[in-house]
Design an enzyme around this catalytic site. Structure first.
Site, mmCIF file in Angstrom:
data_model
loop_
_atom_site.group_PDB
_atom_site.id
_atom_site.type_symbol
_atom_site.label_atom_id
_atom_site.label_comp_id
_atom_site.label_asym_id
_atom_site.label_seq_id
_atom_site.Cartn_x
_atom_site.Cartn_y
_atom_site.Cartn_z
ATOM 1 N N GLU A 1 -71.319 -4.855 41.086
ATOM 2 C CA GLU A 1 -71.783 -4.802 39.692
ATOM 3 C C GLU A 1 -72.212 -3.411 39.242
ATOM 4 O O GLU A 1 -72.243 -3.148 38.045
ATOM 5 C CB GLU A 1 -72.901 -5.817 39.449
ATOM 6 C CG GLU A 1 -74.158 -5.590 40.233
ATOM 7 C CD GLU A 1 -75.176 -6.705 40.065
ATOM 8 O OE1 GLU A 1 -76.333 -6.386 39.702
ATOM 9 O OE2 GLU A 1 -74.827 -7.869 40.300
ATOM 10 N N ASP A 2 -72.516 -2.512 40.169
ATOM 11 C CA ASP A 2 -73.075 -1.214 39.783
ATOM 12 C C ASP A 2 -72.268 0.005 40.221
ATOM 13 O O ASP A 2 -72.710 1.136 39.996
ATOM 14 C CB ASP A 2 -74.492 -1.071 40.354
ATOM 15 C CG ASP A 2 -75.479 -2.004 39.691
ATOM 16 O OD1 ASP A 2 -75.229 -2.442 38.555
ATOM 17 O OD2 ASP A 2 -76.513 -2.319 40.312
#
Length: 189
Positions: free
Chosen positions: A61-62
């Site tokens: 997600e990052d």
């Protein structure tokens, strides 16, 4: 617990999160977070794949790490665990957090353990940063303390019955600290 796979996961986590910092304190490298999550997971009885997934729990997600990268380096189980605890950051905050709570309700025991360790560390560092810096820390968050802490309360509710008692007890303490932050004038739960 040393293994070549864990060493590779540590290196990938550091590399993938290079240049990122913690929201509540921009002087703390982000990579400290997955290390703490992995330590909590191991202490709570997580196996090697769980520790690796904890080290990598935010990479999908990052960062630009892909599920295929994880599959190739660590296998399908690790990839599945990381996916299980990952949020869809393309969604608006409220929708993303609501979906995460629902996702946690159906998480595997291993996914629940990793998610609880993640949320626990986040809460503990929020309380610690708030104690040092006060309400100014909330400027780094998309939502203020009210919505942020409410998410942690809901997430813990989804996980509470499926995590080791020691972790649930630590989570209870962290939630109490977070609730005190709200009672001190930054909002109410």
């Amino acid at each position: 617990m040393y293994s070549a796979r864990i060493e590779r996961a540590i290196r990938l986590s550091v590399q993938a999160h290079a240049g990122q910092v913690r929201k509540a304190d921009p002087h703390i490298p982000y990579a400290t977070h997955p290390f703490h999550v992995a330590l909590i997971v191991r202490q709570a009885g997580g196996d090697e794949d769980c520790v690796i997934a904890a080290l990598l729990h935010d990479v999908l997600e990052d960062t630009d790490v892909t599920p295929e990268d994880l599959d190739e380096a660590f296998g399908g189980r690790v990839t599945a665990l990381v996916r299980e605890v990952s949020e869809d950051k393309t969604l608006p905050w409220d929708e993303r957090k609501a979906r995460m709570v629902e996702q946690l309700r159906g998480a595997s025991p291993e996914g629940a353990l990793i998610a609880a360790a993640d949320k626990l560390h986040n809460l503990e560092t929020l309380a610690e940063a708030h104690a040092r810096k006060g309400a100014a820390i909330w400027g780094a968050f998309r939502r203020g303390p009210d919505a942020t802490i409410r998410f942690y309360i809901e997430a813990f509710g989804a996980l509470r019955e499926r995590i080791p008692i020691e972790l649930a007890t630590a989570f209870d303490r962290a939630l109490e600290s977070a609730k005190h932050i709200l009672e001190e004038g930054t909002g109410r739960p």
